[in-house]
Design an enzyme around this catalytic site. Structure first.
Site, PDB file in Angstrom:
ATOM      1  N   SER A  34       0.862  -1.163   0.000  1.00  0.00           N
ATOM      2  CA  SER A  34       0.000   0.000   0.000  1.00  0.00           C
ATOM      3  C   SER A  34       0.905   1.220   0.000  1.00  0.00           C
ATOM      4  CB  SER A  34      -0.887  -0.007   1.237  1.00  0.00           C
ATOM      5  OG  SER A  34      -1.503   1.251   1.398  1.00  0.00           O
ATOM      6  N   ARG A  65     -36.133 -25.422 -30.850  1.00  0.00           N
ATOM      7  CA  ARG A  65     -35.102 -24.392 -30.615  1.00  0.00           C
ATOM      8  C   ARG A  65     -35.721 -23.253 -29.828  1.00  0.00           C
ATOM      9  NH1 ARG A  65     -31.908 -21.794 -35.434  1.00  0.00           N
ATOM     10  NH2 ARG A  65     -31.812 -24.029 -35.898  1.00  0.00           N
TER      11      ARG A  65
END
Lengths: 376, 376, 376, 376
Positions: free
Chosen positions: C269, C308
């Site tokens: 950091s 489908r």
């Protein structure tokens, strides 16, 4: 769902569970039939005496849940057998029972009543949780603790500010739940109100008023935005609860030890006397975590065919009941947790390397949160 | 996410996709840094010339997405490498870049900007869809068709009433999306605004104003109710779209044949010339059906640890982007579908046994829906 | 999905992302057309020279992803424009391109190829992760640490046993993924193979063999159990990863400090030099947490209409791609995490009150896990 | 969950619901305690008479579900109060009740027993459904009907082939469910079996055998891959059911009219005599659609902390129960639907323009499906 179940004390705490139980649904459906009768009488569609006879008969304890439930299999919903049973109790008024309505009108309007009634304990417990968070924010305004990002100690904060963050999230989720639009549903066979002749819209308006529900712009039989909105708000509330409960579980870790749940006799371990498990936070999490999946089920059910869905409508019932019940349990457990939380101020301080470090605007931010809470 | 992808024309139609793309995120993060600099200068935390130098440098085209993205792996987010790259461009102002902020402030505020910008095309297309539904409701006020419940023919309705039902649901989901609270996030390392000294709250207020976002009561780094609310509203909008698209698909069935999509050259089949597939409705459904799962992901991510979550925060990014993009695609496709819908009034009438049957209050209900639409 | 994106290094690590990218899909669809041509030639349905011409032309770099993607909007899938583009490249063989097939055959078979190829890096990284866990189990056989239940310290375990538990879960999820049934799809317009005349089943068998995929009992165009099985296995693998990553994050907490990620230059950091964020575990979690929602999307898409689906089929594409990519990223990050994990044996011991307490059968259980791992 | 509930006939059909009820859970926990006692006696850890006394006492009807459930609130699970109640019934054997085990061992092993018992009716009904599909495939081998893609009529198929497609998907989901690994869980306080001294592994092996469950490689208290696998398989089965039920609903549409449900007195409408609603298919869909969200809940619960999760473990209980119950209801309804399906062969033929068109390899594919079904 039964009272006194094996897992209910852990997973179905608070009043919401009873409010979504079979008896509550049955009474709600009867309340809807009664409201329809009264509204119809007001408009002159049916005789006032018939409406009174019907309304008087609409008491759940006079009906047999199991029998109605069993007959529901033949039609796919419990409203139709209930209507038959109700007709059998009202003599000459039978012909006016359910006039102009379809099964979905009854079930949907009942769902709204059930929701409103179940939201009462949910909101009460969320409100109690928020009050408890506000108290913690106020009392621990100056309690310095370490802030943790990515689960690593970072810079100092105060426990008051942490509680203020919880408070704002809880208040925001409460506001959302309070805003949910609960509306009566009445449309007849296909949403035209045709069976009520010219009186349809007038009956709809009075029906909604009788139920204390909003009057919709049009019948909403396959517009499920209300259900979605409700689901979203409940999911949000569960998430707000889960965040707080998660923090409690983390702060209660043996190695952190900054809080512990303070209910005597709870959370102990028979084999490990030194343990004090955060049962309330754990149970709140367990309930809250049911929400995302249940919300997904309800959102996926919004695609409802034509004027009544062939499955997606029915799919809402268990998901909505469960979601209300779990939201209530999550809120009830978290309220218990926060109201009885023991905060170890010394330990908090000890976990900060430099307790004199700045906590910035923490105090001012707490004030903002408390002020916003007070204004609600 | 790339432009011109293999599946994008089907699944990422409309403007939302570009608005959530990498370049848009990068610009939004830069806009946030610029707003922070300006706000800090207004309050006197940094020099005005530094703020101007920073703001001037905040143009996405001057930064390398790939390089910043690659460096993000070391810290877990793209804000930190962006800040370094920005500092390298502003000379003496470097020390004032990002002053008082943490990476999460940048990413969260940018997420709000990205959201606001992405919601524009989403709302525009939802609005266009609603307008098209209103037109259908108005034009087909007297077009009698059969109502269908549980997928069985029931009693007559009008196509206008069906469209009015779509309209109300769309309008309600638009209203929800418009109400979503988008707020700036600024808290510094752990939410106390400590690095800004006494000026923290003042900077926060001006920062929000610069961004055109709400000022939150307190920094909301681990209060994710906003994200949940946004997710819920997008999920609701997708559900409203899916309902309409589903109806179109059903009405367009060969055996029903009451509507068909009217865009020339679309939906044909090379091998079966007689087919006219409702591609727009199908694609709207495909996008809308992504929503429930993505909303669940975002709700499950609300449980964020302490002052920054170790994973749950990062988990929001792809889910939020996808949800905005799919909501936009669903809306864009449905708008196209409804704006080009061919309604076969004769076929509708032919499917009703008794076209003279009552459609009740259909016309009055349509008026109510149109009136409500007009008032929005 | 683009390479080198802003969030990709964090959320799309490993090889799976590239394996599901547009170019990979395009090549897979071309591989399917080539296999169909070859299989058809073997059976005598088309001329061998035509098959060779087609197979030779099936190279992705010769086709324009953006153009094919754009045309997909007219038919709802990219196979149809691809077939046209392929026909334009093969002269007299054009009439034999795609013979007997429908778009869904190409897309579904390509999805299976893409999946198989994407599973390679996923399985490789999961395997590497399991190997790393095995190494930790072996090396830390006698490293006593405290067991934690409900996030409270309980009784001693060993770190080796904890790693052995991770190992078994990883191995089980690997076994599931390896077992996933990937089958070719070929059915023609409605699943009867009619356009291939009597040769249909023979072509199907050879087509599957060409692709190295299972031959299905019958065409599976609307039997999506394979997709569901794949989704479930990927979801399980992500959950196994998330459990390990979650433990790492917890063990790496400042207050626990028993492990830390050991990649130089990562997780630091800028403002807090003492921090070492577990970026790999955090990123693994972020990716893994996308899975439950995506699995839900794929399961909800199983309800596909007739021969489908009108939307549910299309809805699978983005969810499947994302799920493969996130599973890969989760595995790649966790492998990196475990391969570079620094274990603080002293700290582990220090967190146990009575390090001489029994760890029961820990060592024997580790052996069982290692043995099972070795046998795979 | 209660029997005879208001919605149960619609949403909780079949035997699974009772198999996951409180009484079944209580008996399963007692069966686990009995098995532990017997296994411990076999190995010599406790006296045989004690084991017999314990096993004899393990009958659910002697215990008070409500009382045990209520006490569960103090510890977060029902196993601990059950152990106390059991100890109170066995005199001198009390000290040997639950020896070496922890609450999670009991609940997890009981969950496996409950699952195995609940899967029996689920598999029976899925098997019956598959048999019915096989019968339809066989009987309607030559029943020509139109194939439908994207909800448009396409080319001819046979109803037998459609049923064969259903059959294969059902058979595949049955195979998956049969393969689910159900294993005993026994690890003691933190998974080391320490409280059983050297005898731990031996007790574990015998314990598993007593229960008829697999012996795991290592205790799996926080390895939830089994739960994930089970969830995935149930989700897949629900999806296979939903596909068939969806087709039935579509085929039963008034305008299509090719099938109808044939149970006398079911599906009628009091107000619309001509209607015959497909109640069984609708109810199957309603139950099946709960699955994706519940599977997501279970997958999200896989991230379990250390040696026992603080919430994620508890979150599994309601989701797993519901999922088993809904899968059972979906299967039971679909079996009823298919066993009583009336197929209108004439109508099917009439919906085909050219009934003499080729149906390709339909008959051969049916044979393949029937053969595969026969071999299972």
């Amino acid at each position: 769902m039964s009272d006194g179940g094996l897992f209910d004390a852990v997973l179905a705490r608070g009043g919401a569970r009873a409010a979504v139980a079979d008896e509550a649904w049955l009474q709600a459906m009867l309340d809807v039939e009664a409201a329809l009768a009264r509204a119809s009488a007001e408009v002159g569609v049916i005789a006032v005496e018939h409406a009174e006879a019907i309304a008087t008969a609409c008491r759940a304890e006079w009906f047999d849940v199991a029998a109605i439930g069993a007959e529901a299999a033949n039609v796919g919903n419990p409203a139709e057998p209930l209507v038959r049973a109700l007709r059998a109790r009202v003599g000459a008024a039978a012909e006016d029972v359910h006039r102009g309505a379809t099964s979905q009108d009854i079930v949907d309007s009942a769902a709204m009543l059930v929701t409103r009634r179940a939201l009462e304990p949910v909101l009460d417990d969320l409100g109690g949780t928020a009050d408890a968070a506000a108290r913690l924010a106020s009392e621990h305004r100056d309690t310095v603790m370490i802030g943790r990002t990515l689960m690593q100690q970072a810079v100092p904060v105060t426990f008051g500010l942490k509680a203020a963050g919880w408070l704002v999230a809880l208040d925001e989720s409460i506001a959302r739940l309070r805003d949910v639009r609960l509306a009566a549903q009445l449309g007849g066979a296909a949403g035209t109100l045709a069976a009520l002749g010219d009186a349809g819209p007038a009956v709809l308006g009075r029906f909604a008023r009788e139920l204390g529900l909003d009057e919709p712009v049009v019948p909403w039989h396959t517009d499920r935005t209300r259900i979605a909105e409700l689901a979203g708000a409940l999911g949000e509330a569960c998430g707000a609860v889960a965040k707080v409960a998660g923090d409690i579980v983390l702060l209660a870790q043996t190695e952190v030890g900054e809080v512990r749940e303070g209910v005597e006799g709870r959370g102990g371990s028979s084999t490990m006397a030194h343990k004090r498990n955060p049962v309330a936070a754990i149970s709140a999490r367990a309930a809250a975590r049911q929400a995302p999946g249940l919300v997904a089920t309800l959102l996926a059910s919004m695609e409802q065919e034509h004027e009544r869905a062939a499955g997606a409508w029915h799919a809402e019932w268990p998901a909505l009941r469960s979601l209300l019940s779990f939201a209530g349990s999550a809120a009830a457990w978290l309220r218990d947790c926060l109201e009885n939380l023991e905060v170890d101020v010394e330990r908090m301080r000890a976990n900060v390397d430099d307790p004199s470090g700045s906590v910035g605007a923490a105090s001012e931010l707490i004030d903002r949160a408390l002020r916003a809470h007070g204004e609600r």
